[in-house]
Design an enzyme around this catalytic site. Sequence first.
Site, short mmCIF file in Angstrom:
data_model
loop_
_atom_site.label_atom_id
_atom_site.label_comp_id
_atom_site.label_asym_id
_atom_site.label_seq_id
_atom_site.Cartn_x
_atom_site.Cartn_y
_atom_site.Cartn_z
N LEU A 112 0.82 -1.21 0.00
CA LEU A 112 0.00 0.00 0.00
C LEU A 112 0.85 1.26 0.00
O LEU A 112 0.48 2.27 -0.61
CB LEU A 112 -0.95 0.00 1.19
N HIS B 50 -2.25 22.80 22.55
CA HIS B 50 -3.10 23.19 21.43
C HIS B 50 -2.30 24.12 20.51
O HIS B 50 -1.56 24.97 21.00
CB HIS B 50 -4.34 23.93 21.93
#
Length: 458
Positions: free
Chosen positions: A182, A440
């Site tokens: 893949l 974040h």
Amino acid sequence: MSRHFDAIIIGAGQAGPSLAGRLTQVGKSVALIERKLFGGTCVNTGCMPTKAMVASAYAIHTARRGDEYGMTTGPVSVDFARVMARKEKVRLDARKGVETWLKGMTNCTVFEGHARFESPTEIRVGDDLISGEQVFLNVGGRAAIPDFPGVNDVPFLTNSSIMELGHLPRHLVVIGGSYVGLEFAQMFRRFGSEVTVIEKGHRLIAREDPDVSDAIRAILENEGIRIRLGAECIRFARHKDGVAAGVDCTSGAPEVIGSDVLLATGRRPNTDDLGVDKAGVKTDGRGYIEVDDFLRTSAPHIFALGDCNGRGAFTHTSYNDFEIVAANLLDNDPRRVSDRIQAYALYVDPPLGRAGMTETEARKIGRKLLIGTRPMTRVGRAVEKGETQGFMKVIVDAVTEEILGASILGTGGDEAIQSILDVMYAKRPYTTITRAMHIHPTVSELIPTVFGDLSPAT
């Protein structure tokens, strides 16, 4: 010529050179034997060159999406020769680094040639007969060539020979819908080849959960890769346009015509020409060397590390084999193969990061499970990057609160999975993560959220 050493290491892959370094540091004389390329699979035909090609394919794919990011460009063309030249520099630099390190190592003598046992303690390399108190086998593996009808009548590529490819295939037919196949399928599609993946099973990467397999199939098909599943009888014949691959599938044409064929159907260990029988070393039915939890073979003074022992098929498991052997022999620190947690990544884009059990495996052990999932569309970092394909899934023991496994299919998934893996090694409950404050905006910041919203498995 006959010489004696404290230790003999056969193979300069991931485990061998590092072990040579540790042994020589404590004053032991070491003979290291390499018959072909220093650095083993990872450096020469595996991780480093293929991931260099994956990086090129990613850059090309991103350039084609430039308008999504406010970038105006002309048509994106691919200079395949430069892609391969970049790959070649990466692997040659790494190979040279390993060879230079070993040949400059004090107390280490490097032999270049084919090693064969003549007795449990004696090994012949060309005209040299060397003996050692301990022997460490790090001989790796190679592509397995299946006995498909007609396979010897047509030209084909393996993960090794495709590294030498001098042309961009018009249509690459990949036999094998698992990890190696893949990765090559997606990168060559992005380079501009037509690509068809032929898989005998009824879904891709069968060891993964069905939802992971289905999501990866959708990602690949969205890029124009054709997937043929359920190919029970694969056969080959020469064709005026290249190679004809015959497939007996439940749907689709019975024959796929490709300019080039890649066989990505598994690996086999390089143990068939070592003469291990003369050393009293047992192998299993597939040729893998049998080892105990400390990587000792049936001959107590001989150890097997890396791909040849069948206890892991990754660079990181090979290096961990070195760490286990060194800790037990040199550090009085008992470490075992059974201590490690299964972990690996599939480097399609976006990548799949995996740790511990799949959901399928966890259900088989009969425990009460808690499962949490989140699509990558809910990850701010993924949205900002415009890479929202995939999802996160975590599996927890409902009684002990132990993390049993996790899958992160998405941008940064191969890195984000590490934080879950570390908590698993620390043997801490999943609440350790739910109470952590993550940075974040990152992919990892959603991990406490997904663990904080678990539901009983139905």
